[in-house]
Design a protein around this motif. Structure first.
Motif, PDB file in Angstrom:
ATOM      1  N   ASN A  35      65.058  44.516  26.099  1.00 38.03           N
ATOM      2  CA  ASN A  35      65.640  43.451  26.860  1.00 38.03           C
ATOM      3  C   ASN A  35      64.095  42.554  27.807  1.00 38.03           C
ATOM      4  N   ASP A  36      64.619  41.707  27.879  1.00 39.05           N
ATOM      5  CA  ASP A  36      63.286  40.348  28.386  1.00 39.05           C
ATOM      6  C   ASP A  36      63.343  40.948  29.138  1.00 39.05           C
ATOM      7  N   GLU A  37      63.884  41.128  30.199  1.00 37.93           N
ATOM      8  CA  GLU A  37      63.027  41.029  31.460  1.00 37.93           C
ATOM      9  C   GLU A  37      62.796  43.299  31.519  1.00 37.93           C
ATOM     10  N   PRO A  38      62.522  43.269  32.641  1.00 32.42           N
ATOM     11  CA  PRO A  38      61.920  44.573  32.486  1.00 32.42           C
ATOM     12  C   PRO A  38      63.606  45.486  33.338  1.00 32.42           C
ATOM     13  N   ILE A  39      63.847  46.745  33.028  1.00 32.14           N
ATOM     14  CA  ILE A  39      64.520  47.863  33.531  1.00 32.14           C
ATOM     15  C   ILE A  39      64.038  48.715  35.190  1.00 32.14           C
ATOM     16  N   ARG A  40      65.288  48.900  35.040  1.00 33.89           N
ATOM     17  CA  ARG A  40      64.152  49.785  36.547  1.00 33.89           C
ATOM     18  C   ARG A  40      65.814  50.907  36.916  1.00 33.89           C
ATOM     19  N   LEU A  41      64.957  51.775  36.535  1.00 33.79           N
ATOM     20  CA  LEU A  41      65.303  53.050  36.361  1.00 33.79           C
ATOM     21  C   LEU A  41      65.380  54.218  38.155  1.00 33.79           C
ATOM     22  N   SER A  42      66.134  54.823  37.911  1.00 38.27           N
ATOM     23  CA  SER A  42      66.124  56.117  39.479  1.00 38.27           C
ATOM     24  C   SER A  42      66.140  56.945  38.610  1.00 38.27           C
ATOM     25  N   PRO A  43      65.446  57.991  39.832  1.00 37.04           N
ATOM     26  CA  PRO A  43      64.450  59.338  38.954  1.00 37.04           C
ATOM     27  C   PRO A  43      65.554  59.847  37.854  1.00 37.04           C
ATOM     28  N   PRO A  44      67.336  60.184  38.051  1.00 46.68           N
ATOM     29  CA  PRO A  44      67.859  60.489  37.161  1.00 46.68           C
ATOM     30  C   PRO A  44      68.244  59.505  35.854  1.00 46.68           C
ATOM     31  N   GLU A  45      67.952  58.769  35.796  1.00 44.04           N
ATOM     32  CA  GLU A  45      68.136  57.913  34.901  1.00 44.04           C
ATOM     33  C   GLU A  45      66.474  58.230  34.226  1.00 44.04           C
ATOM     34  N   ALA A  46      66.039  58.228  34.761  1.00 38.52           N
ATOM     35  CA  ALA A  46      64.622  58.475  33.622  1.00 38.52           C
ATOM     36  C   ALA A  46      64.166  59.380  33.103  1.00 38.52           C
ATOM     37  N   ARG A  47      64.282  61.006  33.742  1.00 42.08           N
ATOM     38  CA  ARG A  47      65.375  62.075  33.154  1.00 42.08           C
ATOM     39  C   ARG A  47      66.215  62.108  32.163  1.00 42.08           C
ATOM     40  N   LEU A  84      56.717  61.801  40.987  1.00 46.73           N
ATOM     41  CA  LEU A  84      57.844  61.529  39.636  1.00 46.73           C
ATOM     42  C   LEU A  84      56.957  61.914  38.320  1.00 46.73           C
ATOM     43  N   ALA A  85      55.864  62.243  37.971  1.00 52.15           N
ATOM     44  CA  ALA A  85      55.684  62.845  36.482  1.00 52.15           C
ATOM     45  C   ALA A  85      54.978  63.939  36.050  1.00 52.15           C
ATOM     46  N   ILE A  86      55.073  64.658  37.612  1.00 49.79           N
ATOM     47  CA  ILE A  86      55.570  66.375  37.313  1.00 49.79           C
ATOM     48  C   ILE A  86      57.087  66.301  37.553  1.00 49.79           C
ATOM     49  N   TRP A  87      57.943  66.099  37.884  1.00 52.38           N
ATOM     50  CA  TRP A  87      59.505  66.420  38.028  1.00 52.38           C
ATOM     51  C   TRP A  87      59.575  65.784  36.758  1.00 52.38           C
ATOM     52  N   LEU A  88      59.434  64.761  35.680  1.00 56.28           N
ATOM     53  CA  LEU A  88      60.030  64.819  34.770  1.00 56.28           C
ATOM     54  C   LEU A  88      58.253  65.158  33.773  1.00 56.28           C
ATOM     55  N   ALA A  89      58.067  65.772  33.554  1.00 56.52           N
ATOM     56  CA  ALA A  89      57.776  67.407  33.252  1.00 56.52           C
ATOM     57  C   ALA A  89      57.539  68.697  33.147  1.00 56.52           C
ATOM     58  N   LEU A  90      58.768  68.714  34.154  1.00 53.05           N
ATOM     59  CA  LEU A  90      58.735  70.148  34.565  1.00 53.05           C
ATOM     60  C   LEU A  90      59.839  70.549  33.091  1.00 53.05           C
ATOM     61  N   PRO A  91      60.481  70.361  32.243  1.00 54.40           N
ATOM     62  CA  PRO A  91      61.723  70.948  31.484  1.00 54.40           C
ATOM     63  C   PRO A  91      60.492  71.184  30.580  1.00 54.40           C
ATOM     64  N   ARG A  92      58.800  71.097  30.595  1.00 55.80           N
ATOM     65  CA  ARG A  92      58.124  71.209  29.096  1.00 55.80           C
ATOM     66  C   ARG A  92      57.295  71.852  29.659  1.00 55.80           C
ATOM     67  N   LEU A  93      57.310  72.564  31.286  1.00 54.37           N
ATOM     68  CA  LEU A  93      56.209  73.251  31.643  1.00 54.37           C
ATOM     69  C   LEU A  93      56.957  74.692  32.336  1.00 54.37           C
ATOM     70  N   THR A  94      57.986  74.631  32.253  1.00 56.33           N
ATOM     71  CA  THR A  94      58.607  75.719  32.864  1.00 56.33           C
ATOM     72  C   THR A  94      58.559  76.898  31.857  1.00 56.33           C
TER      73      THR A  94
END
Length: 254
Positions: A35-47, A84-94
Motif C-alpha cells: 500500500n502507498d499509505e500506511p495501514i492502522r492495526l488494532s492490537p488483535p489485528e497486529a497479533r 503492546l510489544a510485551i503482549w505480541l511477544a507473549l506467545p513466544r515467551l510463555t
C-alpha cells in the motif's frame, strides 16, 4: 500446546488488552510494500498478522518493526507501546517460562516478571531507529528468565529476619517462641486495581505468627508509654525481669 494459567505479569498484560477500550484506542501505524499509505492495526489485528493462519512474513516483519519503533520512542511510563510489544511477544515467551519453571522449580510469577524486565531493559538500550529485531528482544527476555532461575537455585534461603523477630518476641514476652511446626503463617494479598492503563499484578506477602505478635506487642508498649522500660530491660546485662506482657486470643462470648 496449552500451558497452565498464571497470575503474574503475563496474565496482567493479557487482561489489559482484553479491555475493549484498549482495542479501540491503540492503533499501530504500519508501513507496507503493498500500500502507498500506511495501514492502522488494532492490537488483535497486529497479533493476527503475526500468528494467524494466513500470516504474511513481510507483513509480520513490518508489524514488529512498527511496534518496536513506537516502544523505543515511548517516553511516558504508562504508554501503550511497550505493553503492546510485551503482549505480541507473549506467545513466544510463555513456552520458555513454562520450561524454566518445570526444570528449575522456581516461582512462575517471579520468572515472568524477570522476563518482562529483561525485555524492557533491552528496549531502553536502543533508539527508535536502531535495527532491533523481535528475535533479539525475545532472546533477551528468555535469557533473563533462565538467568534469574539459575541464580535463585544458587542462593540459599536466609532466616536472618525471622530469627530477629523470634528473638524480639521472646524478649518482649519473657517466654520462649513457638516452634516452627506450631507457627501459623498469614498471607496478605493486594489485588491489582481494575484499571485500563499500566501494568498491574497482584502482590503477596507472607508474615509469620511470631512477626505479627512482635509488631502488635511493640505497638502496645509504645501506646502504654513503656517502650523505654521494655527496651532497657531487653538490652540490660543484668537481665532482671520487671514484668511480663503477653498477648492472648480473647474468648468468644456465648
Amino acid at each position: 500446546m496449552a500451558y497452565p494459567t498464571s497470575r503474574g505479569a503475563f496474565a496482567a498484560v493479557i487482561h489489559h488488552f482484553e479491555n475493549p477500550h484498549v482495542k479501540e484506542e491503540v492503533l499501530l501505524t504500519v508501513d507496507t510494500e503493498r500500500n502507498d499509505e500506511p495501514i492502522r492495526l488494532s492490537p488483535p489485528e497486529a497479533r493476527e498478522a503475526l500468528y494467524g493462519p494466513d500470516a504474511d512474513p513481510k507483513l509480520a516483519t513490518a508489524v514488529w518493526k512498527a511496534t518496536l519503533r513506537a516502544a523505543c520512542a515511548e517516553a511516558t511510563p504508562h504508554g501503550p507501546w511497550q505493553l503492546l510489544a510485551i503482549w505480541l511477544a507473549l506467545p513466544r515467551l510463555t513456552g520458555t517460562a513454562y520450561r524454566i519453571c518445570g526444570r528449575l522449580r522456581v516461582d512462575r510469577s517471579d520468572v515472568e516478571s524477570e522476563m518482562v524486565l529483561a525485555l524492557l531493559e533491552e528496549l531502553r538500550t536502543v533508539g527508535p531507529e536502531s535495527p532491533l529485531s523481535a528475535q533479539t528482544l525475545i532472546r533477551a527476555a528468555c535469557s533473563g528468565g533462565w538467568r534469574f532461575a539459575r541464580a535463585a537455585l544458587r542462593e540459599p534461603p536466609s532466616t536472618h529476619l525471622e530469627n530477629i523477630a523470634e528473638g524480639d518476641h521472646r524478649a518482649l514476652t519473657g517466654g520462649t517462641a513457638e516452634s516452627p511446626a506450631r507457627q501459623a503463617d498469614f498471607e496478605l494479598e493486594v489485588t491489582r486495581p481494575e484499571v485500563a492503563a499500566g501494568l498491574n499484578a497482584s502482590l503477596r506477602f507472607r508474615v509469620s505468627t511470631a512477626q505479627l505478635e512482635e509488631e502488635v506487642l511493640r505497638s502496645l508498649t509504645d501506646h502504654l508509654g513503656s517502650h523505654k522500660v521494655v527496651s532497657r530491660t531487653k538490652h540490660s546485662g543484668r537481665r532482671r525481669r520487671t514484668g511480663t506482657m503477653s498477648l492472648r486470643r480473647r474468648a468468644r462470648r456465648r
